[in-house]
Structure formats: structure tokens, C-alpha cells
Design an enzyme around this catalytic site. Structure first.
Site, PDB file in Angstrom:
ATOM      1  N   LYS A   1       0.848  -1.191   0.000  1.00  0.00           N
ATOM      2  CA  LYS A   1       0.000   0.000   0.000  1.00  0.00           C
ATOM      3  C   LYS A   1       0.882   1.239   0.000  1.00  0.00           C
ATOM      4  O   LYS A   1       1.851   1.286   0.756  1.00  0.00           O
ATOM      5  CB  LYS A   1      -0.926  -0.004   1.224  1.00  0.00           C
ATOM      6  CG  LYS A   1      -1.920  -1.147   1.251  1.00  0.00           C
ATOM      7  CD  LYS A   1      -2.965  -1.043   0.147  1.00  0.00           C
ATOM      8  CE  LYS A   1      -3.991  -2.167   0.242  1.00  0.00           C
ATOM      9  NZ  LYS A   1      -5.048  -2.072  -0.770  1.00  0.00           N
TER      10      LYS A   1
ATOM     11  N   HIS B   1      -9.488 -12.331  -8.147  1.00  0.00           N
ATOM     12  CA  HIS B   1      -9.919 -11.076  -7.536  1.00  0.00           C
ATOM     13  C   HIS B   1     -11.301 -10.745  -8.082  1.00  0.00           C
ATOM     14  O   HIS B   1     -11.599 -11.004  -9.240  1.00  0.00           O
ATOM     15  CB  HIS B   1      -8.926  -9.959  -7.854  1.00  0.00           C
ATOM     16  CG  HIS B   1      -9.061  -8.771  -6.952  1.00  0.00           C
ATOM     17  ND1 HIS B   1     -10.138  -7.906  -7.012  1.00  0.00           N
ATOM     18  CD2 HIS B   1      -8.266  -8.294  -5.958  1.00  0.00           C
ATOM     19  CE1 HIS B   1      -9.994  -6.951  -6.100  1.00  0.00           C
ATOM     20  NE2 HIS B   1      -8.877  -7.166  -5.444  1.00  0.00           N
TER      21      HIS B   1
END
Length: 424
Positions: free
Chosen positions: A148, A266
Site C-alpha cells: 500500500k 480477484h
């Protein structure tokens, strides 16, 4: 043939019928029954105009056979479908019907897949047991993390973050859904560098580590990237299954099965059509499709920053990770006839303080993905990974987090920062 021919409330579905559970909100001038027969007609072989047709066509019509308030069950003869073609199946049961004027809202709540149709799909190649065998883990959740922020790092930075996470106790480094092969972090360079760091982390920790690298692209390019994954010695590939498309997903999963590559799905784009409780397609349906097509792992929600309550997350888990699920008001029973189980992945805004409710709900045969809850640790990624591993250890040892944090400083620091708050 007319609309009324698609209603048979005395019908009992045959063993080879595909059964759909719809939630129908009629538009003005219609009731649930009138809307339902139009849905059945449009999704099988009917039309708005009365027709004279050969008798054999009547055998192919869908049948509305049960109406319970706004929940409607429709049975479809399996002959309507090309049984190994998910795109064709969904063009029928999830196609034009969503745009019909007879419905103000239409939601495909669930699908019951007949055993005959399931044989057209290979299902997961590895499944839960295969993944656990690779990592030699059966007594705790697997742990994954995404660097991140999710995009922007150079390849060298990305790989270093992976190393810090792996050595802190994470099992899987993962790309996020919108990282593919941008100029700042091209696919092959990232793969090469991450494999070097992975090997180093394995040597230092004595634990198996791997990388969920996102191969999503045009189908031929995905096939090239899948080969690269194999050539560089990685065990995993990730696909954004919904944006890539069901046909492309099937092509990739078939090839991955040949190459013995584990497929991580995903679910990016799912909320565009599963979030409205009165319209679209439920995540339960997407879970069952993913399992049929070959998802070894799939994101199902996680009780964190993303929409989805405990009931939804549990239902998604049951579709992915059980041999069969029982019928509920808005869920059809499903027997998977021995098809391998998909590993459910909990994700979205997770941190050490809120992992316990997820494990209470789903057990420990899951994967837990923590992003910001690792990299946002005051002492950095490595200690963030250590803290997550400690929080899971506390759960497995039946210790409270506060009790365990007394002798585990990384966990203590993480709890001091995030507490038990769900961040949105």
C-alpha cells in the site's frame, strides 16, 4: 407459445434442471407472477408475441414453479445450455432479463447447478487442501498482503516490501487489482525481482512463500504472462475475473491447470451488480461461478471497509468452501459432487483488532489478506506482518489480544494504533 406457458406451479425440477432463485420487484401494472413468467420466457425460448411452434420447442421452455412473496424459482432444462460455456449460460439466466420493463428490480439471488452441467467445468485444480499442502499449513489461516498504496511503487520497492512482509510472517504477497504492467512497475521485472526476494525470504524463515501476481490483460497477453509465471518458478497467478471476462477466465484456468499454477481470483467490479439488494446478481452466484471455472482462491468480503454483513460473507464462504450447502430463504441447496473447495479470502480494511470476528464466522481454513493493517504499522511493514501473525496465534491459543499483547510488542503497538475499530 405464450407467456402463460412458462408457469407451472405443480412442476418438480428434474435432476438435470438448472434452477435459479430470483428476487422480483414488479414495475407498475405488473404483479410478481406476471413479471416472473416474462423473466422465464425471455431467459429461455419465449418472446412477447404468441407463436405457433413445433412441440419439441415446448420441452425447452423454462418453468416458474414456485413463488414466495418476491422470491421466485425458475427451472431450466439443461438442454438450453452449452454446458461448458459460462458466457452462454449467463447470457440466458443473467442477460436481457435485467432490462425488461416488466420488472422494476430483478436480482439473481442464487443458482443451483445440476451435476450433469458441473461436469463441463473442471473446478479448482488445487483447492483448499492443495494450497495448504504447498505451504504445509493446516492449523491456521494463510496470510496475504498487498503493498500500500496499491499502485505507484517501482519494481524494486515492490519487491522489498514483499521481502519485509514475507520475513515478518506473511505467506503470500499479492498485487492489487489495478496493478498489471504499468511503466513504473512492469510485469516481468516485478516478477523477477519478487522471486529473488521470495527465495531469500524462504531461506531465512524456513517457510514457504509465494506471490499472487496479477496477469490480467488481453487473453493472449495473459497466456504469455502465465508462462512467465511458470518460467520464473512462481506457483500463483491472479486474475481480475470479472473485468477479464468469463470466457477469458476459462481459457486461463484451463492453461493454468496444465501448467500446475494456482489461480487466485480477484472480484473487482462485483459491486457494480451485486450491491443493490433488489437488482443484479448476488455475490453467492459469483462465488459458485468462480468455483466451477477453477478458482483456487477467491475474495468473499471480510467484515472490514467493504460492504457485506456477516450473513453475506458466510453465505459466500459456504458456496466456495463447503462440499455442500443447505437451503436458506435466499439461498438454494448445492451439492458439489466432489468438486474441490475454493479457499475463501477475507479482505478489505482488516487489521489485528478485527480478525477474531472473521475467524469466529468462518473458521481457520481461510486466507486473510491485510494491506494497510500491515504497512501502516508504526514500525513498518515487517513489524506489521509480525503483529498480524501474533494476532492469529493469540486466537489459535485461545488468548485475548490484550493478554497476548503483554508479551508481544508488535501486536501491542498495532492495537494501540487501531484498537478494534472498523475503519471505513
Amino acid at each position: 407459445m405464450k407467456y402463460e406457458d412458462f408457469l407451472d406451479l405443480k412442476y418438480k425440477p428434474a435432476s438435470n434442471d438448472l434452477v435459479c432463485l430470483f428476487r422480483i420487484t414488479p414495475d407498475k401494472g405488473f404483479n410478481v407472477k406476471n413479471s416472473a413468467i416474462r423473466v422465464a420466457a425471455e431467459s429461455s425460448n419465449g418472446t412477447w408475441s404468441d407463436l405457433k411452434v413445433p412441440k419439441h420447442l415446448l420441452k425447452l421452455k423454462a418453468k416458474v414453479y414456485k413463488i414466495n412473496k418476491d422470491l421466485v424459482r425458475i427451472a431450466y432444462p439443461s438442454e438450453l445450455f452449452e454446458t461448458n460455456n459460462m458466457s452462454q449460460i449467463l447470457s440466458s439466466i443473467a442477460g436481457n432479463i435485467f432490462g425488461m420493463k416488466a420488472v422494476k428490480g430483478l436480482r439473481l439471488e442464487d443458482v443451483q447447478w445440476p451435476g450433469k452441467m458441473m461436469k463441463g467445468f473442471k473446478g479448482p485444480n488445487f483447492g483448499i487442501k492443495g494450497v495448504q499442502k504447498l505451504f504445509k499449513i493446516s492449523n491456521r489461516p494463510l496470510i496475504a498482503t498487498v503493498p500500500k498504496p496499491k499502485v505507484g511503487y517501482y519494481s524494486e520497492e515492490h519487491a522489498r516490501i514483499g521481502y519485509d512482509a514475507w520475513t515478518g510472517g506473511v505467506d503470500l504477497l499479492k498485487d492489487d487489482e489495478n496493478l498489471s504492467s504499468q511503466k513504473f512497475n512492469p510485469f516481468e521485472k516485478r516478477l523477477k525481482l519478487c522471486m529473488k526476494m521470495r527465495d531469500r525470504a524462504e531461506k531465512e524463515t524456513g517457510e514457504k512463500k509465494s506471490y499472487l501476481i496479477n496477469i490480467t490483460a488481453e487473453t493472449n497477453e495473459m497466456l504469455k504472462r502465465l508462462k512467465m509465471v511458470k518460467d520464473y518458478g512462481n506457483e500463483y497467478a491472479m486474475i481480475d475475473t470479472l473485468t477479464a471476462g468469463w470466457a477469458a477466465t476459462q481459457t486461463i484456468c484451463n492453461k493454468a491447470m496444465e501448467e500446475k499454477i494456482i489461480m487466485h481470483f480477484h472480484r473487482a467490479f462485483h459491486s457494480a451488480f451485486d450491491r443493490n439488494p433488489l437488482h443484479g446478481v448476488s455475490m453467492k452466484v459469483l462465488c459458485s461461478i468462480a468455483r466451477l471455472q477453477g478458482a483456487d482462491q477467491l475474495h468473499i468480503g471480510g467484515l472490514g471497509k467493504l460492504a457485506g454483513d456477516k450473513e453475506e460473507v458466510r453465505n459466500n464462504y459456504e458456496k466456495c468452501s463447503l462440499n455442500e450447502n443447505k437451503e436458506k430463504e435466499d439461498m438454494l441447496a448445492q451439492n458439489w459432487h466432489g468438486m474441490k473447495k475454493t479457499l475463501s479470502v477475507g479482505s478489505g480494511g482488516l487489521h489485528v483488532g478485527i480478525l477474531k470476528p472473521l475467524m469466529d464466522l468462518l473458521g481457520t481454513n481461510i486466507c486473510i489478506q491485510v494491506g494497510g493493517g500491515i504497512h501502516g504499522h508504526p514500525n513498518g511493514t515487517h513489524d506489521g506482518a509480525v503483529a498480524v501473525r501474533q494476532s492469529i496465534d493469540a486466537y489459535l491459543k485461545c488468548k485475548t489480544l490484550d493478554e497476548y499483547a503483554e508479551t508481544h510488542k508488535e501486536l501491542k503497538i498495532a492495537l494501540e494504533k487501531w484498537g478494534r475499530k472498523v475503519y471505513e
